[in-house]
Write a protein that holds these residues in place. Structure first.
Motif, PDB file in Angstrom:
ATOM      1  N   HIS A 197       0.879  -1.174   0.000  1.00  0.00           N
ATOM      2  CA  HIS A 197       0.000   0.000   0.000  1.00  0.00           C
ATOM      3  C   HIS A 197       0.916   1.223   0.000  1.00  0.00           C
ATOM      4  O   HIS A 197       1.347   1.687   1.051  1.00  0.00           O
ATOM      5  N   ILE A 198       1.223   1.710  -1.186  1.00  0.00           N
ATOM      6  CA  ILE A 198       2.204   2.783  -1.335  1.00  0.00           C
ATOM      7  C   ILE A 198       1.503   4.044  -1.851  1.00  0.00           C
ATOM      8  O   ILE A 198       0.625   3.966  -2.699  1.00  0.00           O
ATOM      9  N   GLY A 199       1.906   5.187  -1.319  1.00  0.00           N
ATOM     10  CA  GLY A 199       1.401   6.449  -1.822  1.00  0.00           C
ATOM     11  C   GLY A 199       0.803   7.298  -0.716  1.00  0.00           C
ATOM     12  O   GLY A 199       0.691   6.875   0.435  1.00  0.00           O
ATOM     13  N   ALA A 200       0.426   8.483  -1.083  1.00  0.00           N
ATOM     14  CA  ALA A 200      -0.133   9.434  -0.127  1.00  0.00           C
ATOM     15  C   ALA A 200      -1.639   9.590  -0.297  1.00  0.00           C
ATOM     16  O   ALA A 200      -2.217  10.546   0.197  1.00  0.00           O
ATOM     17  N   SER A 201      -2.271   8.643  -0.981  1.00  0.00           N
ATOM     18  CA  SER A 201      -3.709   8.799  -1.228  1.00  0.00           C
ATOM     19  C   SER A 201      -4.522   8.710   0.053  1.00  0.00           C
ATOM     20  O   SER A 201      -5.563   9.353   0.160  1.00  0.00           O
ATOM     21  N   SER A 202      -4.066   7.952   1.042  1.00  0.00           N
ATOM     22  CA  SER A 202      -4.809   7.912   2.301  1.00  0.00           C
ATOM     23  C   SER A 202      -4.732   9.262   3.008  1.00  0.00           C
ATOM     24  O   SER A 202      -5.702   9.691   3.633  1.00  0.00           O
ATOM     25  N   LEU A 203      -3.610   9.948   2.897  1.00  0.00           N
ATOM     26  CA  LEU A 203      -3.490  11.284   3.483  1.00  0.00           C
ATOM     27  C   LEU A 203      -4.398  12.270   2.760  1.00  0.00           C
ATOM     28  O   LEU A 203      -5.087  13.079   3.399  1.00  0.00           O
ATOM     29  N   ILE A 204      -4.441  12.197   1.440  1.00  0.00           N
ATOM     30  CA  ILE A 204      -5.297  13.091   0.656  1.00  0.00           C
ATOM     31  C   ILE A 204      -6.769  12.837   0.987  1.00  0.00           C
ATOM     32  O   ILE A 204      -7.548  13.779   1.170  1.00  0.00           O
ATOM     33  N   MET A 205      -7.151  11.564   1.081  1.00  0.00           N
ATOM     34  CA  MET A 205      -8.536  11.241   1.462  1.00  0.00           C
ATOM     35  C   MET A 205      -8.825  11.702   2.885  1.00  0.00           C
ATOM     36  O   MET A 205      -9.939  12.129   3.198  1.00  0.00           O
ATOM     37  N   GLY A 206      -7.825  11.620   3.746  1.00  0.00           N
ATOM     38  CA  GLY A 206      -7.988  12.107   5.115  1.00  0.00           C
ATOM     39  C   GLY A 206      -8.204  13.602   5.166  1.00  0.00           C
ATOM     40  O   GLY A 206      -9.062  14.092   5.908  1.00  0.00           O
ATOM     41  N   TYR A 207      -7.430  14.348   4.382  1.00  0.00           N
ATOM     42  CA  TYR A 207      -7.642  15.795   4.305  1.00  0.00           C
ATOM     43  C   TYR A 207      -9.039  16.111   3.803  1.00  0.00           C
ATOM     44  O   TYR A 207      -9.730  16.980   4.341  1.00  0.00           O
ATOM     45  N   TRP A 208      -9.451  15.414   2.756  1.00  0.00           N
ATOM     46  CA  TRP A 208     -10.757  15.662   2.151  1.00  0.00           C
ATOM     47  C   TRP A 208     -11.891  15.418   3.157  1.00  0.00           C
ATOM     48  O   TRP A 208     -12.756  16.270   3.345  1.00  0.00           O
ATOM     49  N   SER A 209     -11.862  14.263   3.807  1.00  0.00           N
ATOM     50  CA  SER A 209     -12.935  13.958   4.757  1.00  0.00           C
ATOM     51  C   SER A 209     -12.839  14.825   6.006  1.00  0.00           C
ATOM     52  O   SER A 209     -13.857  15.162   6.615  1.00  0.00           O
ATOM     53  N   TYR A 210     -11.628  15.224   6.383  1.00  0.00           N
ATOM     54  CA  TYR A 210     -11.470  16.141   7.515  1.00  0.00           C
ATOM     55  C   TYR A 210     -12.155  17.476   7.215  1.00  0.00           C
ATOM     56  O   TYR A 210     -12.882  18.010   8.047  1.00  0.00           O
ATOM     57  N   LEU A 211     -11.905  18.011   6.038  1.00  0.00           N
ATOM     58  CA  LEU A 211     -12.505  19.301   5.683  1.00  0.00           C
ATOM     59  C   LEU A 211     -14.025  19.220   5.608  1.00  0.00           C
ATOM     60  O   LEU A 211     -14.727  20.133   6.048  1.00  0.00           O
ATOM     61  N   LEU A 212     -14.547  18.125   5.066  1.00  0.00           N
ATOM     62  CA  LEU A 212     -16.002  17.966   4.993  1.00  0.00           C
ATOM     63  C   LEU A 212     -16.621  17.803   6.380  1.00  0.00           C
ATOM     64  O   LEU A 212     -17.641  18.428   6.686  1.00  0.00           O
ATOM     65  N   THR A 213     -16.016  16.971   7.204  1.00  0.00           N
ATOM     66  CA  THR A 213     -16.550  16.757   8.552  1.00  0.00           C
ATOM     67  C   THR A 213     -16.417  18.011   9.393  1.00  0.00           C
ATOM     68  O   THR A 213     -17.318  18.346  10.174  1.00  0.00           O
ATOM     69  N   GLN A 239     -17.920  22.041  12.889  1.00  0.00           N
ATOM     70  CA  GLN A 239     -17.533  23.356  13.419  1.00  0.00           C
ATOM     71  C   GLN A 239     -18.518  24.454  13.013  1.00  0.00           C
ATOM     72  O   GLN A 239     -18.816  25.325  13.791  1.00  0.00           O
ATOM     73  N   GLN A 240     -18.942  24.446  11.795  1.00  0.00           N
ATOM     74  CA  GLN A 240     -19.879  25.398  11.213  1.00  0.00           C
ATOM     75  C   GLN A 240     -19.455  26.856  11.368  1.00  0.00           C
ATOM     76  O   GLN A 240     -20.262  27.722  11.675  1.00  0.00           O
ATOM     77  N   THR A 241     -18.163  27.100  11.144  1.00  0.00           N
ATOM     78  CA  THR A 241     -17.700  28.476  11.015  1.00  0.00           C
ATOM     79  C   THR A 241     -17.775  28.841   9.527  1.00  0.00           C
ATOM     80  O   THR A 241     -17.904  27.965   8.674  1.00  0.00           O
ATOM     81  N   VAL A 242     -17.691  30.106   9.232  1.00  0.00           N
ATOM     82  CA  VAL A 242     -17.793  30.554   7.840  1.00  0.00           C
ATOM     83  C   VAL A 242     -16.672  29.937   6.998  1.00  0.00           C
ATOM     84  O   VAL A 242     -16.919  29.430   5.896  1.00  0.00           O
ATOM     85  N   VAL A 243     -15.456  29.955   7.519  1.00  0.00           N
ATOM     86  CA  VAL A 243     -14.315  29.427   6.773  1.00  0.00           C
ATOM     87  C   VAL A 243     -14.465  27.926   6.546  1.00  0.00           C
ATOM     88  O   VAL A 243     -14.258  27.429   5.435  1.00  0.00           O
TER      89      VAL A 243
END
Length: 115
Positions: free
Chosen positions: A39-55, A60-64
């Motif tokens: 399992h090589i690559g940074a795709s799990s990190l990218i998916m983590g960033y994506w789901s972190y931002l959505l969640t 949080q429900q701040t404007v930003v």
């Protein structure tokens, strides 16, 4: 690069915590529950960033955070389909556990940093 910058908008300290937590959790979960293979690559990190931002936009429900969540939905909604098995050579487990790690980090990291 884009998702990294979107996470960086919330501050360097938060970025370091999110990155380290997503790497550790997604790697641990992939190691424990993923199929045998490389399992090589940074795709799990990218998916983590994506789901972190959505969640974080929902939690949080701040404007930003809401604007960042909407940007992620608009431009990167195709990431959702990467968490399901597809090509045999693609580590969908890394994608799935990266996304799960991002959700867990968004929900529990603010409490851990505050204590």
């Amino acid at each position: 690069f884009i998702l990294t910058n979107l996470v960086l908008l919330q501050g360097l300290n938060g970025f370091i915590w999110v990155t380290g937590s997503v790497i550790f959790l997604s790697g641990l979960l992939t190691w424990c529950f993923g199929r045998r293979g490389l399992h090589i690559g940074a795709s799990s990190l990218i998916m983590g960033y994506w789901s972190y931002l959505l969640t974080n936009a929902y939690h949080q429900q701040t404007v930003v955070s809401v604007i960042l969540g909407l940007v992620c939905i608009y431009y990167f909604s195709g990431f959702f389909f990467e968490i399901f098995p597809g090509k045999k050579s693609t580590s969908w487990e890394g994608h799935l556990f990266g996304a799960l790690s991002g959700v867990l980090v968004a929900l529990f990291l603010p409490q851990l940093i505050a204590n």
